[in-house]
Design a protein around this motif. Structure first.
Motif, short mmCIF file in Angstrom:
data_model
loop_
_atom_site.label_atom_id
_atom_site.label_comp_id
_atom_site.label_asym_id
_atom_site.label_seq_id
_atom_site.Cartn_x
_atom_site.Cartn_y
_atom_site.Cartn_z
N GLY A 284 0.82 -1.21 0.00
CA GLY A 284 0.00 0.00 0.00
C GLY A 284 0.85 1.26 0.00
O GLY A 284 0.61 2.20 -0.78
N THR A 285 1.87 1.28 0.85
CA THR A 285 2.77 2.43 0.90
C THR A 285 3.60 2.52 -0.38
O THR A 285 3.86 3.62 -0.89
CB THR A 285 3.71 2.33 2.11
N LEU A 286 4.00 1.37 -0.91
CA LEU A 286 4.77 1.35 -2.15
C LEU A 286 3.97 1.94 -3.31
O LEU A 286 4.49 2.73 -4.11
CB LEU A 286 5.19 -0.09 -2.47
N LEU A 287 2.70 1.57 -3.40
CA LEU A 287 1.85 2.08 -4.49
C LEU A 287 1.63 3.58 -4.35
O LEU A 287 1.59 4.31 -5.34
CB LEU A 287 0.51 1.34 -4.49
N THR A 288 1.46 4.05 -3.11
CA THR A 288 1.26 5.49 -2.88
C THR A 288 2.48 6.28 -3.34
O THR A 288 2.36 7.27 -4.07
CB THR A 288 1.00 5.76 -1.39
N GLY A 289 3.66 5.86 -2.91
CA GLY A 289 4.88 6.55 -3.31
C GLY A 289 5.17 6.39 -4.79
O GLY A 289 5.60 7.34 -5.46
N GLY A 290 4.90 5.20 -5.32
CA GLY A 290 5.14 4.97 -6.74
C GLY A 290 4.25 5.82 -7.63
O GLY A 290 4.68 6.30 -8.69
N ALA A 291 3.02 6.04 -7.20
CA ALA A 291 2.10 6.88 -7.98
C ALA A 291 2.61 8.32 -8.05
O ALA A 291 2.56 8.96 -9.11
CB ALA A 291 0.71 6.84 -7.35
N ALA A 292 3.11 8.83 -6.93
CA ALA A 292 3.65 10.20 -6.91
C ALA A 292 4.87 10.31 -7.81
O ALA A 292 5.03 11.29 -8.55
CB ALA A 292 4.01 10.60 -5.48
N ALA A 293 5.74 9.31 -7.78
CA ALA A 293 6.95 9.33 -8.61
C ALA A 293 6.60 9.23 -10.09
O ALA A 293 7.19 9.90 -10.94
CB ALA A 293 7.87 8.19 -8.20
N ALA A 294 5.63 8.35 -10.41
CA ALA A 294 5.21 8.20 -11.81
C ALA A 294 4.63 9.50 -12.34
O ALA A 294 4.86 9.88 -13.50
CB ALA A 294 4.19 7.08 -11.91
N LEU A 295 3.86 10.19 -11.52
CA LEU A 295 3.29 11.48 -11.92
C LEU A 295 4.39 12.49 -12.21
O LEU A 295 4.33 13.25 -13.19
CB LEU A 295 2.36 11.99 -10.82
N ALA A 296 5.44 12.51 -11.36
CA ALA A 296 6.56 13.44 -11.57
C ALA A 296 7.30 13.11 -12.85
O ALA A 296 7.69 14.01 -13.61
CB ALA A 296 7.50 13.37 -10.37
N TYR A 297 7.51 11.82 -13.11
CA TYR A 297 8.22 11.42 -14.32
C TYR A 297 7.44 11.81 -15.57
O TYR A 297 8.00 12.37 -16.53
CB TYR A 297 8.46 9.91 -14.30
N LEU A 298 6.15 11.53 -15.58
CA LEU A 298 5.31 11.87 -16.74
C LEU A 298 5.25 13.37 -16.97
O LEU A 298 5.26 13.84 -18.11
CB LEU A 298 3.91 11.29 -16.56
N THR A 299 5.18 14.13 -15.88
CA THR A 299 5.15 15.60 -16.00
C THR A 299 6.43 16.11 -16.65
O THR A 299 6.39 16.92 -17.58
CB THR A 299 4.98 16.25 -14.62
N GLY A 300 7.58 15.62 -16.16
CA GLY A 300 8.85 16.02 -16.74
C GLY A 300 8.98 15.59 -18.19
O GLY A 300 9.48 16.33 -19.04
#
Length: 251
Positions: free
Chosen positions: A225-241
């Motif tokens: 659960g914590t992994l998915l939460t952090g991974g979602a934030a990181a994926a959003l940052a990568y896609l934005t960049g």
């Protein structure tokens, strides 16, 4: 927190054990501060790494931005946590002063509040009146009862300095881990990013496991659960960049 056996529960609920436990002063827990600082620290720095890689920036740029945000955001979060807990304590003291003033000026009205509060809990008749009399005879108990029952305020007060220190420390430790591969320039940006991703995932999963051990939750589910939460934030940052890289024509 491991669930106790039936034998342990029975032993802990003997009269002397109960008395000893109730006489022990409850210490404020800081696990929530540690989890908050750890997750936010790792998300903050890994999001910068992911966003920088997505935008095509070099590892040195990501490293500089990462450490700049690590200390600035860590300090900001610690100060915010300090001020939030301090505000809670100030609100509790304000409520205490108000209740003490009400007891002095309108004691009959305050006794009626006690009466109605415990009436809602199912007490009535002589038992209810005995409760009202007992509580109102002890001024400190009277005030504490009103703070808990009327205002919903906790009895264990958090230490703002301690909470801020825990938040800042865990923010720095967890946030620094995804930045470590960026020091090894010989690996190349793609390998650095892969290692940073693996380390960030390990941090998120470890924080989830820590929560599961403390709060007796399923180990795997809490970690994922914590992994998915952090991974979602990181994926959003990568896609934005990645998207902004093409919007602004960055090569």
């Amino acid at each position: 927190m491991k669930k106790p056996s039936l034998e342990t529960l029975y032993r802990e609920h003997q009269p002397e054990a109960i008395k000893k436990r109730l006489n022990h002063k409850n210490e404020p827990q800081t696990i929530s501060d540690a989890v908050l600082g750890g997750i936010d620290g790792c998300v903050t720095t890994f999001a910068i790494v992911a966003g920088a890689v997505g935008a095509g920036f070099s590892a040195s740029v990501a490293l500089i931005m990462g450490f700049a945000n690590l200390f600035a955001d860590g300090f900001s979060m610690a100060v915010s946590n300090y001020e939030a807990i301090k505000a809670q304590r100030e609100f509790r003291e304000q409520a205490r002063r108000m209740e003490e003033e009400h007891i002095d000026k309108v004691p009959a009205g305050e006794r009626e509040e006690i009466r109605q509060l415990f009436s809602r809990k199912g007490f009535s008749g002589s038992i209810l009146e005995a409760i009202v009399t007992t509580i109102s005879q002890d001024r400190q108990l009277w005030v504490e009862t009103m703070l808990i029952e009327e205002h919903g305020l906790q009895t264990v007060e958090l230490n703002p300095t301690r909470s801020a220190a825990v938040t800042f420390t865990t923010f720095l430790i967890a946030g620094a881990i995804p930045l470590l591969p960026l020091f090894f320039t010989s690996l190349g940006i793609q390998r650095q990013f892969f290692l940073s991703t693996a380390l960030a995932a390990a941090v998120f999963f470890s924080i989830g496991m820590l929560k599961s051990l403390v709060f007796a939750q399923p180990l795997l589910r809490a970690g994922l659960g914590t992994l998915l939460t952090g991974g979602a934030a990181a994926a959003l940052a990568y896609l934005t960049g990645y998207l902004l890289r093409y919007v602004f024509g960055i090569e």
